[in-house]
Design an enzyme around this catalytic site. Structure first.
Site, PDB file in Angstrom:
ATOM      1  N   THR A 120      40.430 -12.824   1.367  1.00 24.23           N
ATOM      2  CA  THR A 120      39.894 -11.623   2.014  1.00 24.23           C
ATOM      3  C   THR A 120      38.401 -11.829   2.250  1.00 24.23           C
ATOM      4  OG1 THR A 120      41.479 -10.325   0.797  1.00 24.23           O
ATOM      5  CG2 THR A 120      39.656  -9.128   1.792  1.00 24.23           C
ATOM      6  N   LYS A 205      42.961  -6.842   7.598  1.00 22.39           N
ATOM      7  CA  LYS A 205      43.120  -6.944   6.139  1.00 22.39           C
ATOM      8  C   LYS A 205      42.238  -5.924   5.406  1.00 22.39           C
ATOM      9  CE  LYS A 205      43.659  -8.248   2.010  1.00 22.39           C
ATOM     10  NZ  LYS A 205      44.887  -8.312   1.263  1.00 22.39           N
ATOM     11  N   CYS A 259      41.309  -6.173  -5.187  1.00 25.49           N
ATOM     12  CA  CYS A 259      41.408  -6.009  -3.735  1.00 25.49           C
ATOM     13  C   CYS A 259      40.836  -4.683  -3.288  1.00 25.49           C
ATOM     14  CB  CYS A 259      42.869  -6.111  -3.323  1.00 25.49           C
ATOM     15  SG  CYS A 259      43.648  -7.551  -4.033  1.00 25.49           S
ATOM     16  N   TYR A 315      45.037  -3.244 -14.587  1.00 24.84           N
ATOM     17  CA  TYR A 315      44.559  -2.355 -13.519  1.00 24.84           C
ATOM     18  C   TYR A 315      45.671  -1.518 -12.921  1.00 24.84           C
ATOM     19  CZ  TYR A 315      46.141  -4.908  -9.330  1.00 24.84           C
ATOM     20  OH  TYR A 315      46.897  -5.471  -8.329  1.00 24.84           O
TER      21      TYR A 315
HETATM   22  N1  SAJ Z   1      46.289   3.507  -7.388  1.00 25.07           N
HETATM   23  C1  SAJ Z   1      46.084   4.874  -7.616  1.00 25.07           C
HETATM   24  N2  SAJ Z   1      46.886   5.773  -6.956  1.00 25.07           N
HETATM   25  C2  SAJ Z   1      47.861   5.365  -6.099  1.00 25.07           C
HETATM   26  C3  SAJ Z   1      48.058   3.985  -5.863  1.00 25.07           C
HETATM   27  C4  SAJ Z   1      47.239   3.081  -6.530  1.00 25.07           C
HETATM   28  O1  SAJ Z   1      45.201   5.273  -8.379  1.00 25.07           O
HETATM   29  O2  SAJ Z   1      48.562   6.245  -5.567  1.00 25.07           O
HETATM   30  C5  SAJ Z   1      45.441   2.526  -8.081  1.00 25.07           C
HETATM   31  C6  SAJ Z   1      46.227   1.538  -8.967  1.00 25.07           C
HETATM   32  O3  SAJ Z   1      46.477   2.074 -10.231  1.00 25.07           O
HETATM   33  C7  SAJ Z   1      45.290   0.356  -8.987  1.00 25.07           C
HETATM   34  C8  SAJ Z   1      44.647   0.389  -7.603  1.00 25.07           C
HETATM   35  O4  SAJ Z   1      44.845   1.695  -7.107  1.00 25.07           O
HETATM   36  O5  SAJ Z   1      44.282   0.521  -9.965  1.00 25.07           O
HETATM   37  C9  SAJ Z   1      45.205  -0.605  -6.608  1.00 25.07           C
HETATM   38  O6  SAJ Z   1      46.621  -0.732  -6.737  1.00 25.07           O
HETATM   39  P1  SAJ Z   1      47.603  -0.870  -5.492  1.00 25.07           P
HETATM   40  O7  SAJ Z   1      48.972  -0.996  -6.020  1.00 25.07           O
HETATM   41  O8  SAJ Z   1      47.342   0.224  -4.523  1.00 25.07           O
HETATM   42  O9  SAJ Z   1      47.131  -2.172  -4.745  1.00 25.07           O
HETATM   43  P2  SAJ Z   1      46.832  -3.687  -5.183  1.00 25.07           P
HETATM   44  O10 SAJ Z   1      45.346  -3.799  -5.333  1.00 25.07           O
HETATM   45  O11 SAJ Z   1      47.661  -4.146  -6.289  1.00 25.07           O
HETATM   46  O12 SAJ Z   1      47.310  -4.450  -3.843  1.00 25.07           O
HETATM   47  C10 SAJ Z   1      46.699  -4.114  -2.612  1.00 25.07           C
HETATM   48  C11 SAJ Z   1      47.811  -3.900  -1.562  1.00 25.07           C
HETATM   49  N3  SAJ Z   1      47.230  -3.320  -0.370  1.00 25.07           N
HETATM   50  C12 SAJ Z   1      47.751  -2.196   0.207  1.00 25.07           C
HETATM   51  O13 SAJ Z   1      48.708  -1.610  -0.256  1.00 25.07           O
HETATM   52  C13 SAJ Z   1      47.115  -1.717   1.458  1.00 25.07           C
HETATM   53  C14 SAJ Z   1      48.461  -5.243  -1.247  1.00 25.07           C
HETATM   54  O14 SAJ Z   1      49.380  -5.105  -0.183  1.00 25.07           O
HETATM   55  C15 SAJ Z   1      47.393  -6.277  -0.869  1.00 25.07           C
HETATM   56  O15 SAJ Z   1      47.962  -7.543  -0.584  1.00 25.07           O
HETATM   57  C16 SAJ Z   1      46.459  -6.434  -2.050  1.00 25.07           C
HETATM   58  O16 SAJ Z   1      45.826  -5.157  -2.253  1.00 25.07           O
HETATM   59  C17 SAJ Z   1      45.433  -7.499  -1.728  1.00 25.07           C
HETATM   60  O17 SAJ Z   1      45.604  -8.625  -2.232  1.00 25.07           O
HETATM   61  O18 SAJ Z   1      44.519  -7.247  -0.942  1.00 25.07           O
END
Ligand code: SAJ
Length: 428
Positions: A120, A205, A259, A315
């Site tokens: 990224t 992205k 991310c 996380y």
């Molecule tokens: N989170 C919340 N509330 C929610 C969803 C998530 O507080 O409703 C928090 C999670 O607990 C966590 C953080 O957000 O701390 C991120 O978690 P996530 O599951 O939303 O995402 P990542 O970081 O594991 O993965 C993201 C994904 N991007 C999107 O959904 C747009 C994934 O598809 C990407 O490939 C990844 O980032 C990346 O590598 O960039």
């Protein structure tokens, strides 16, 4: 374009699954990492990170001889750069690893090769950072070698499935480069492959992760409002989401991972005058851990010398990744204000955090404390039975920051139950 042998530079959460997937699809892969410990561990057949199914697929491709490891890139048909792009101090993108990966490829770059950046990166990195480095070889991008940007978009915990099934964007510095990228990823990608230019795919992205960050920020802000107005945010979100065009995400202790909590800063850095909303969303999510700590202080009437057990430091649920984790931040903050902090992270029991007593088991973690704080919805924690737990701990208070437990069940087992954003238990 045909590919017999590729080199994947960077064997972390994305590089290793990508390398193993190519290798299991019949392409010979050299996996490159400058961390000797990582190489040693992989040569011994041991995967250094936890991702469901990864150990199995790596074991398989090592056995078949399709995957080798090296400290430096070797000659190949294509190179994939999948190194981290962290940020430093002032929330600025740190492209040192991208630059050094491109430099490392230089000596083995040949006419006809394809180079793909997956890390990224801020808009224009492929064109303005990677391309000039590779052209130091004397070869011309587009004419002598192909260059493209193709972001990984996989969800940790589901990487191996999503690598194959998700749509993939490939942005070339020209059409031939994008097309060569498609030839490469078609080897295993079953989702749609969309071709565009390099800068558009870089933007795509970051836009995806920024969009999610802003949406989580509004959920967190709703949770703060709910606490002020005596409303249960979880119920309110559930009802609002029945509207056909509304899909509010979940509040929680904050946004972590490498991310979503990082990428939006790349846009703020690149264009501070145009990113007020994005910047504010980051601040909202980044201040969520502080808010959780304040709630704990209220629940316990101060935390000094109080024994507090944190359940989960990762996380997000069911991963072993603690990078940028809000739970870790909460632990650190609590120790700084004098709490006696115990923590149990079942996916990383060997983790060390200054001042925090890391437990090896649930029993150990809860056996001597005043309050249990649920910070991560690990499957194991959701399955906790309050009747059994009440016999294992002297704690009388539980604070659920992720809507993971059932109030009634905990109260019936003699606990005082508090929940983030439920408008009752967490008054300002
Ligand atoms: N989170 C919340 N509330 C929610 C969803 C998530 O507080 O409703 C928090 C999670 O607990 C966590 C953080 O957000 O701390 C991120 O978690 P996530 O599951 O939303 O995402 P990542 O970081 O594991 O993965 C993201 C994904 N991007 C999107 O959904 C747009 C994934 O598809 C990407 O490939 C990844 O980032 C990346 O590598 O960039």
């Amino acid at each position: 374009m045909e590919f017999k042998h590729i080199c994947v530079v960077g064997l972390g959460y994305i590089g290793l699954p990508t390398a193993a997937t190519f290798a299991s699809s019949g392409i010979r892969v050299t996996g490159v990492d400058n961390n000797l410990e990582v190489i040693k561990s992989l040569l011994n057949g041991k995967v250094h990170i936890f991702e469901p199914g990864l150990q199995e697929i790596v074991t398989k491709v090592l056995k078949s001889g399709m995957m080798q490891f090296s400290e430096k890139p070797v000659e190949a048909d294509a190179f994939i750069i999948s190194v981290p792009t962290p940020f430093y101090g002032e929330k600025k993108a740190d492209l040192r690893f991208v630059r050094s990966a491109a430099e490392a490829i230089l000596p083995v770059l040949n006419k006809g090769n394809l180079v793909i950046l997956e890390s990224t990166s801020p808009p224009l990195t492929t064109r303005d950072v990677v391309l000039p480095i590779l052209e130091k070889s004397g070869l011309k991008a587009g004419k002598d070698f192909k260059l493209a940007y193709s972001p990984e978009r996989v969800l940790p915990g589901q990487i191996l499935r999503e690598l194959v099934e998700n749509a993939r964007v490939i942005g070339g510095i020209d059409e031939i480069s994008a097309k060569a990228g498609k030839d490469l990823y078609s080897v295993f990608v079953k989702g749609e492959i969309i071709l565009t230019d390099a800068t558009t795919s870089e933007m795509v992205k970051i836009m995806e992760n920024t969009y999610r960050d802003v949406n989580i920020a509004i959920a967190n802000e709703f949770s703060r409002l709910a606490d002020r107005f005596g409303v249960d945010v979880w119920e309110a979100i559930e009802i609002a989401n029945r509207h056909p065009r509304v899909k509010i995400l979940q509040p929680g202790p904050g946004v972590g991972g490498h991310c979503i909590s990082v990428d939006p800063w790349f846009l703020v850095e690149a264009a501070p005058d145009l990113t007020k909303l994005i910047h504010t969303a980051r601040v909202v999510n980044d201040t969520q851990p502080e808010l959780v700590v304040k709630s704990i202080e209220r629940i316990l009437n101060g935390v000094k010398s109080k024994k507090i057990t944190l359940l989960g430091l990762a996380y997000k649920p069911d991963v072993d990744d603690l990078r940028e984790s809000p739970a870790v931040e909460i632990a650190i903050h609590l120790t700084k204000i004098g709490a006696d902090v115990y923590a149990f992270e079942p996916y990383k029991t060997n983790f060390n955090l200054d001042g925090v007593k890391m437990s090896q088991s649930m029993e150990e973690a809860i056996s001597d404390c005043e309050c249990l704080i649920l910070l991560v919805k690990h499957t194991q924690f959701l399955a906790m039975d309050p009747v059994i737990i009440s016999k294992m701990t002297p704690a009388k208070n539980v604070f659920d920051t992720v809507n993971g437990w059932n109030r009634k069940a905990w109260e019936e087992s003699g606990f005082k139950y508090f929940k983030l954003g439920d408008g009752k238990s967490n008054p300002e």
